[in-house]
Structures are given as C-alpha cells and as structure tokens.
Design an enzyme around this catalytic site. Structure first.
Site, PDB file in Angstrom:
ATOM      1  CB  SER A   1      -0.870  -0.033   1.262  1.00 32.65           C
ATOM      2  OG  SER A   1      -1.665   1.116   1.320  1.00 32.65           O
TER       3      SER A   1
ATOM      4  CG  HIS B   1      -1.774   4.909   3.095  1.00 35.60           C
ATOM      5  ND1 HIS B   1      -1.988   5.081   4.438  1.00 35.60           N
ATOM      6  CD2 HIS B   1      -2.420   3.765   2.763  1.00 35.60           C
ATOM      7  CE1 HIS B   1      -2.758   4.103   4.892  1.00 35.60           C
ATOM      8  NE2 HIS B   1      -3.027   3.281   3.899  1.00 35.60           N
TER       9      HIS B   1
ATOM     10  CB  CYS C   1      -8.111  -0.507  11.484  1.00 35.68           C
ATOM     11  SG  CYS C   1      -6.899  -0.107  10.254  1.00 35.68           S
TER      12      CYS C   1
HETATM   13  N1  PLP Z   1      -2.554  -4.738   6.056  1.00 35.23           N
HETATM   14  C1  PLP Z   1      -1.844  -4.159   7.037  1.00 35.23           C
HETATM   15  C2  PLP Z   1      -0.826  -4.962   7.771  1.00 35.23           C
HETATM   16  C3  PLP Z   1      -2.060  -2.816   7.358  1.00 35.23           C
HETATM   17  O1  PLP Z   1      -1.351  -2.247   8.339  1.00 35.23           O
HETATM   18  C4  PLP Z   1      -3.033  -2.088   6.642  1.00 35.23           C
HETATM   19  C5  PLP Z   1      -3.334  -0.678   6.993  1.00 35.23           C
HETATM   20  O2  PLP Z   1      -3.159  -0.259   8.110  1.00 35.23           O
HETATM   21  C6  PLP Z   1      -3.741  -2.735   5.606  1.00 35.23           C
HETATM   22  C7  PLP Z   1      -3.470  -4.060   5.350  1.00 35.23           C
HETATM   23  C8  PLP Z   1      -4.766  -2.001   4.806  1.00 35.23           C
HETATM   24  O3  PLP Z   1      -4.152  -1.147   3.871  1.00 35.23           O
HETATM   25  P1  PLP Z   1      -4.952   0.084   3.224  1.00 35.23           P
HETATM   26  O4  PLP Z   1      -5.080   1.124   4.274  1.00 35.23           O
HETATM   27  O5  PLP Z   1      -4.079   0.534   2.073  1.00 35.23           O
HETATM   28  O6  PLP Z   1      -6.251  -0.461   2.728  1.00 35.23           O
END
Ligand code: PLP
Length: 403
Positions: free
Chosen positions: A202, A204, A333
């Site tokens: 990802s 960001h 999250c």
């Molecule tokens: N997987 C992990 C380990 C993450 O830390 C995150 C985001 O915090 C994601 C997946 C999700 O990524 P995105 O925010 O680009 O959807």
C-alpha cells in the site's frame, strides 16, 4: 496565533507524502488527465506513466514489472489474494492457513470465505508475536491451498520468518501470500529470495498517496479476478487506473529503494532504529509498569509499542494530542472500538494490561529532539493518568501495607 507543535509518531497508520511524490503527481491531476486506455497522445502518455510506476515498484521488490498489479490499496490487495486464490483453487482444496495476528483485511476476508464453505486454520504466535515454523508444518494438510502470513505486524511490529514459512507451504503444494503492507519500503524485500507467490502493499505506508496499492503476483500464478469490467491491468483488475496515485506510488517506491540502498551501504543500525531503541530503553527504565510489546529486535525499524498498566490507551491518546503528539492505541483501524486488540490478546496479555496500549511509530524523518520531547511528555501524562486511576491507588495501598 502560534502554530501548535506537531510530533507525528503514527507512521504505521499512514505516512506524510514525500514532496517529490506530490510533485510527480501534480501534472496528472492537472494537464495530463487522459484515460490510459485511449489511443491519442494525451492518453498514451498516461499509460507510459503507469508502466513506469510498475517498473519502479518491480525494482523495489526485485521482480518483473509484469508481476505488479495496481489496486486501490492494501485492503483490496489482501481481499483479492485470498478470495481470488480460494475461487481459483476450490476444486483442489478448501483449507487455508493464516495467523491469529493478521490485519482485519485478511481476517475478515477469511470470515467471508468461511461462510462460503472454506476451512480456516489460525496459527498461534509466541509472546513476542512470532510464528514457530513447526506450527505451520503441523497445520499443513493435503487440501491446504493457501498460506497467508503477514510480513510484519501493524500493531507490535514483529517480523515473521517469511522465507521459511513459504518453503514449508510449497513443500506441501500450497501457495504462499504475505501481507507486506507494513514492511514494503521500510526494510529490504526481495520477492524472488523470499519465494512468495503473492504479496500485498500500500502506497500510503511508504510516503506515497492514499487509496492506491498493488499486488505482486508471481508469473504463472492463476488468480480469479476480483473486479469485473474493463481490460485494465492486463484483464486482471478492471477499472480506470488512478493515474496520479499510481505515479505517486511509483515515485515513493523509487525514493524508498534509494534510501534502503543508502542505509545498507552504511551497514550499522539506521538513525531510525537507533532512535527507536533509545525510545524503548528510556521508556522501560524511566516509566514504571511499562512493557514492550512485540519482539525486542526482530521488529520494524520504526515501531515502539508498549502497554502501560493502570492507564487507558484512549485517554492517553487524548492527552498526547493536547501536547501535539500523534500516536495510536493498538491499530488505528481498531481505535474507537472497545474490544481488546486481537494482536495483544494473541501474545498472551490480559485485558488489564492491553487496555493501556500505545503504539509510537517513527519515520526516517523523526528527530532526536522529537523523541526527547515525547518521552518527557509521556512521563508526565502517564503519571497524571495514574493519579486518577482507582486500580493504581489500590495497588499502591497494597504495596504500602506490605512494607
Ligand atoms: N494490512 C496491514 C498490515 C495494514 O497495516 C493495513 C493498513 O493499516 C492494511 C493491510 C490495509 O491497507 P490500506 O489502508 O491501504 O487499505
């Protein structure tokens, strides 16, 4: 009015886009607006820009650019990898193995697959948040089609022995996916050395823009489409490409590759690692009832996560914010949810400890002065929070009685 001081220590939630990333994106938000599927110059220029970003990512991961597929972020990459492989291989088997500390993008995809008749096994982790490869060996079955284990944990930063786990999955004929969202751009990753079949990332999290990610799909791996529509991404991921974001992602990957190469040349621990270790050392020695979560050394260079007994993580976050410090409690999250973090529970911590969890995540731009300021404020804030805690007062009373 004086500008409020800002110490940003939540780089696992998101990172500040690099100036060069924003600069690279700007033309594609203004005059270079063509749809990459078009056949005129305004469009073909954009197609070239998308493919250049694909090459920049491939260079960071040590793979062929045709193995990189752009998505809307880490969540979509994780969903696509799991659901796509499950649908592709359901005739072969319906058993998937993952870990108990994955991000919800993986865990909730597994819940969805369970409802569709797949069986999911969850590997436990030890008290440092690391998987014992022997546990995977034991969990493998004839009908296991996929093993998905995250590269590094978003809450506690522990890094998994991915190459070893991948080898075990392959020996039994299963594919291997890793959610490397927290690791890409932070530590050197070579997908060919690792041997993984699929890898999520990802933008960001590595000083790129939000809302764009990618899935590495090893040449020859068949994966059911997740989005249906146009023929973009060589027919595997439909939808008009988010060109400005993809260009920004490519630039962020290029910058990360340069920085990692520079750090490798220097050899020693990076400045970020040194500051992380300094922060950990001072917190553990200067703040009572503090506990480090995650592996002591096998952890992401910027992750310093703790539990402070006799405090509430969320209350601490508000007090930190008043001092201009951005941090998080567990994963961003799950902040706002009252449930204890599944990761902290999986490493064996009881609710009275997990309640006071704080995650500080540094970037390569974090300074010594910012860390010193944070430690001094933390000492004050935690003492203040404890002065209001009945549990803490009871504990002090018990101690006094014993003396
Ligand atoms: N997987 C992990 C380990 C993450 O830390 C995150 C985001 O915090 C994601 C997946 C999700 O990524 P995105 O925010 O680009 O959807």
């Amino acid at each position: 009015m004086e500008k409020k001081r800002l110490v940003y220590l939540d780089n696992a939630a998101t990172t500040k886009p690099a100036a060069a990333v924003v600069e690279a994106m700007l033309p594609f938000l203004t005059e270079e607006y063509g749809n990459p599927s078009g056949l005129y110059e305004l469009a073909t220029g954009n197609k070239k820009a998308v493919n250049q970003a694909r090459r920049q990512l491939a260079a960071l991961l040590g793979c062929d650019h045709r193995e990189i597929f752009f998505t809307s972020g880490g969540t979509e990459s994780d969903n696509w990898a799991l659901i796509g492989i499950a649908e592709q291989l359901e005739e072969k088997g319906r058993h998937i193995i993952t870990s108990s500390i994955e991000h919800h993008a993986i865990l909730h995809s597994c819940d969805y697959l369970k409802k569709r008749g797949f069986e999911i096994s969850y590997l436990p982790v030890d008290e440092d948040g690391v998987i014992d490869p022997m546990k995977l060996k034991k969990a493998m079955r004839e009908d296991t089609i996929l093993v998905s284990v995250m590269y590094a944990n978003n809450e506690i930063g522990s890094i998994q022995p991915i190459a070893e786990l991948c080898k075990i999955a392959h020996e039994k004929g299963a594919l291997f996916h890793t959610d490397a969202v927290q690791a890409v751009g932070q530590i050197p990753i070579d997908v060919k050395t690792l041997g993984v079949d699929l890898l999520s990332m990802s933008a960001h999290k590595l000083h790129g823009p939000k809302g764009v990610g990618a899935l590495y799909i090893k040449e020859g791996i068949k994966l059911a489409s997740f989005q249906h529509g146009g023929a973009q991404e060589r027919g595997r991921r439909a939808g008009t490409e988010n060109v400005p974001a993809i260009v920004g992602f490519g630039k962020a990957a290029e910058l990360a590759k340069e920085r990692l190469a520079e750090e490798m040349k220097l050899g020693d621990a990076t400045e970020q690692q040194r500051l992380r270790d300094y922060l950990i050392r001072r917190v553990l020695t200067e703040i009572p009832y503090a506990r480090l979560t995650g592996h002591r050394t096998q952890r992401l260079p910027g992750n310093a996560s703790f539990c402070f007994q006799f405090t509430e993580g969320e209350a601490l976050l508000i007090l930190f914010d008043m001092e201009g410090i951005c941090a998080s409690s567990g994963s961003a999250c799950t902040t706002g949810s009252r449930e204890p973090s599944h990761v902290l529970t999986a490493i064996g911590l009881p609710p009275e400890v997990t309640r006071g969890s704080i995650r500080l995540t540094l970037s390569h731009e974090t300074t010594q002065e910012e860390i010193d300021y944070t430690i001094e404020k933390m000492k004050e804030i935690i003492a203040k929070a404890r002065s209001l805690s009945q549990d803490y007062a009871d504990m002090v009373k018990r101690w006094k009685k014993r003396l």
